[in-house]
Write an enzyme that holds these catalytic residues in place. Structure first.
Site, PDB file in Angstrom:
ATOM      1  N   ARG A  44      -3.760  -4.575  -8.415  1.00  0.00           N
ATOM      2  CA  ARG A  44      -4.335  -3.197  -8.205  1.00  0.00           C
ATOM      3  C   ARG A  44      -3.001  -2.133  -7.964  1.00  0.00           C
ATOM      4  O   ARG A  44      -1.762  -2.557  -7.800  1.00  0.00           O
ATOM      5  CB  ARG A  44      -5.113  -3.016  -6.929  1.00  0.00           C
ATOM      6  CG  ARG A  44      -4.603  -4.060  -5.925  1.00  0.00           C
ATOM      7  CD  ARG A  44      -4.340  -3.588  -4.593  1.00  0.00           C
ATOM      8  NE  ARG A  44      -3.930  -2.356  -4.346  1.00  0.00           N
ATOM      9  CZ  ARG A  44      -2.584  -1.890  -4.185  1.00  0.00           C
ATOM     10  NH1 ARG A  44      -1.673  -2.758  -4.176  1.00  0.00           N
ATOM     11  NH2 ARG A  44      -2.529  -0.628  -3.759  1.00  0.00           N
ATOM     12  N   ASP A 234      -2.685   8.243  -7.884  1.00  0.00           N
ATOM     13  CA  ASP A 234      -3.373   7.645  -8.891  1.00  0.00           C
ATOM     14  C   ASP A 234      -3.429   8.502 -10.026  1.00  0.00           C
ATOM     15  O   ASP A 234      -3.625   7.865 -11.338  1.00  0.00           O
ATOM     16  CB  ASP A 234      -4.565   6.893  -8.530  1.00  0.00           C
ATOM     17  CG  ASP A 234      -4.475   5.883  -7.662  1.00  0.00           C
ATOM     18  OD1 ASP A 234      -4.125   5.881  -6.464  1.00  0.00           O
ATOM     19  OD2 ASP A 234      -4.524   4.503  -8.184  1.00  0.00           O
ATOM     20  N   ASN A 244      -5.728  10.113  -4.719  1.00  0.00           N
ATOM     21  CA  ASN A 244      -5.041   8.731  -4.219  1.00  0.00           C
ATOM     22  C   ASN A 244      -6.157   8.239  -3.159  1.00  0.00           C
ATOM     23  O   ASN A 244      -7.310   8.754  -3.138  1.00  0.00           O
ATOM     24  CB  ASN A 244      -3.736   9.182  -3.379  1.00  0.00           C
ATOM     25  CG  ASN A 244      -3.035   7.780  -3.120  1.00  0.00           C
ATOM     26  OD1 ASN A 244      -2.725   6.833  -4.001  1.00  0.00           O
ATOM     27  ND2 ASN A 244      -2.657   7.729  -1.666  1.00  0.00           N
ATOM     28  N   LYS A 245      -6.017   6.854  -2.723  1.00  0.00           N
ATOM     29  CA  LYS A 245      -6.855   6.070  -2.267  1.00  0.00           C
ATOM     30  C   LYS A 245      -7.608   6.974  -0.970  1.00  0.00           C
ATOM     31  O   LYS A 245      -7.004   7.981  -0.396  1.00  0.00           O
ATOM     32  CB  LYS A 245      -6.141   5.111  -1.375  1.00  0.00           C
ATOM     33  CG  LYS A 245      -6.913   4.209  -0.448  1.00  0.00           C
ATOM     34  CD  LYS A 245      -8.105   3.422  -1.008  1.00  0.00           C
ATOM     35  CE  LYS A 245      -7.673   2.722  -2.159  1.00  0.00           C
ATOM     36  NZ  LYS A 245      -8.968   2.348  -3.233  1.00  0.00           N
TER      37      LYS A 245
END
Ligand code: MRU
Length: 344
Positions: A44, A234, A244-245
């Site tokens: 990941r 990302d 992003n997360k």
């Protein structure tokens, strides 16, 4: 510290779902193994997914028929299959497009020959990623002062790339330069990439760090315990909005409120200039099981409750103090400055 290994034409990956309890290396022997590894987050982190995907295509191509037409048929089907593994990190699509482009520029030759072209491009992507990480670290370190307390979210280090990382690479560089820094690590619910992966990396690298629950960050900022925030991305749209997360947006909002600089660190392969703004970034929705049970085991909610589980959120460019890329540091206005930087 390595996240993947490519040796004697074989591909191995560190299964990140087993960390921090065990360091388990698995071999990717087919496209289906690669698909599962990405989908299940065994491999990941945006840049790493891209690098890994390139090698997965090579591994899959070992079993394609050698006849050119048949080889290409299998090749394009496999590209499509791996593309469908996760939707948000653009590095996956970027890497697959590079492999596709290299193959489509190869006008003759059988499967054996095309396979070598795929391998060459996969290795190029891998080596490039290692260099991109080093460049981001070199630029980003200028933003860190001796004595800084830094908050980070998710995992952006060795485990998220094939090099030293993105946001964590900057932190490692500051530590290497003997700047006295302290890193606060958001545990990063629901899959705990902060607790399981970032804390694991930082402890191994002896970088002073403290683990916190995601919902503690505002309180630390209010107490004056955080000087800067560094996160990865990302996908970054043309206007600087950054996916992003999940939870990154929360951190950006509270950092803005407390007037704390919020930095995003990402290589050029994470920018998607085809998207005018972050509202167009596809956000991965993951299984509700991730919220209902701890690691598919202990139930932590009633089985029949409705669950909403987006894996990413988008931080608007207006909350981002600067973006550190491998080509330099971009400041607002992002729309013009990102274009300028990527043309370099
Ligand atoms: O779901 P994950 O663990 O792949 O999410 C990873 C992140 O959100 C990282 O912060 C991002 O990929 C940038 S890392 C280099």
């Amino acid at each position: 510290m390595l996240s993947i290994k490519f040796k004697n034409n074989r591909l191995f990956y560190l299964d990140q779902t087993e960390l921090p309890v065990k360091e388990v290396w698995r071999e990717c022997k087919a496209a289906s193994d690669g698909y599962i590894a990405i989908k299940q987050l065994r491999v990941r982190g945006a840049p790493l997914i891209g690098v890994f995907a390139g090698y997965v295509i090579f591994i899959a191509a070992k079993s394609f028929p050698c006849q050119r037409k048949l080889f290409l048929k299998h090749f394009f089907a496999t590209i499509q299959h791996i593309r469908s593994s996760r939707p948000t990190a653009v590095n996956l699509f970027w890497a697959l497009e590079r492999i596709e482009k290299a193959v489509s520029q190869c006008f003759s030759g059988d499967g054996r020959y095309i396979r070598q072209i795929i391998l060459k491009e996969a290795i190029n992507i891998h080596h490039e990623d290692i260099n991109l990480c080093a460049h981001m670290a070199r630029y980003g370190v200028s933003l860190i002062k001796n004595g800084d307390n830094i908050l980070t979210h998710c995992n952006t280090g060795f485990l998220a790339t094939s090099g030293v990382g993105t946001a964590l690479a900057v932190i490692y560089k500051a530590h290497k330069q003997r700047k006295h820094i302290h890193v606060y690590v958001d545990e990063t619910r629901p899959l705990l990439q902060g607790a399981r992966l970032t804390a694991w990396e930082l402890v191994k690298k002896r970088v002073p760090c403290t683990l916190i629950c995601d919902n503690m960050a505002a309180s630390l900022m209010w107490r004056g315990l955080i000087d800067k925030v560094f996160v990865g991305a990302d996908r970054i749209a043309a206007n600087g909005d950054a996916a992003n997360k999940i939870g990154t947006y929360n951190v950006a909002v509270i950092a803005y409120y407390h007037r704390i600089p919020f930095y995003v660190v990402a290589p050029f392969s994470t920018f998607d200039l085809t998207l005018s703004s972050g509202s167009r970034i596809p956000i991965e929705q993951r299984s509700g099981e991730e919220l209902l049970r701890l690691f598919s085991k202990t139930a932590i909610a009633p089985r029949n409750v409705a669950v909403y589980n987006p894996a990413f959120d988008v931080t608007p460019a207006s909350l981002i103090s600067a973006i550190v890329s491998d080509k330099g540091i971009v400041h607002p206005p992002y729309k013009q400055n990102i274009q300028k930087l990527l043309r370099k």
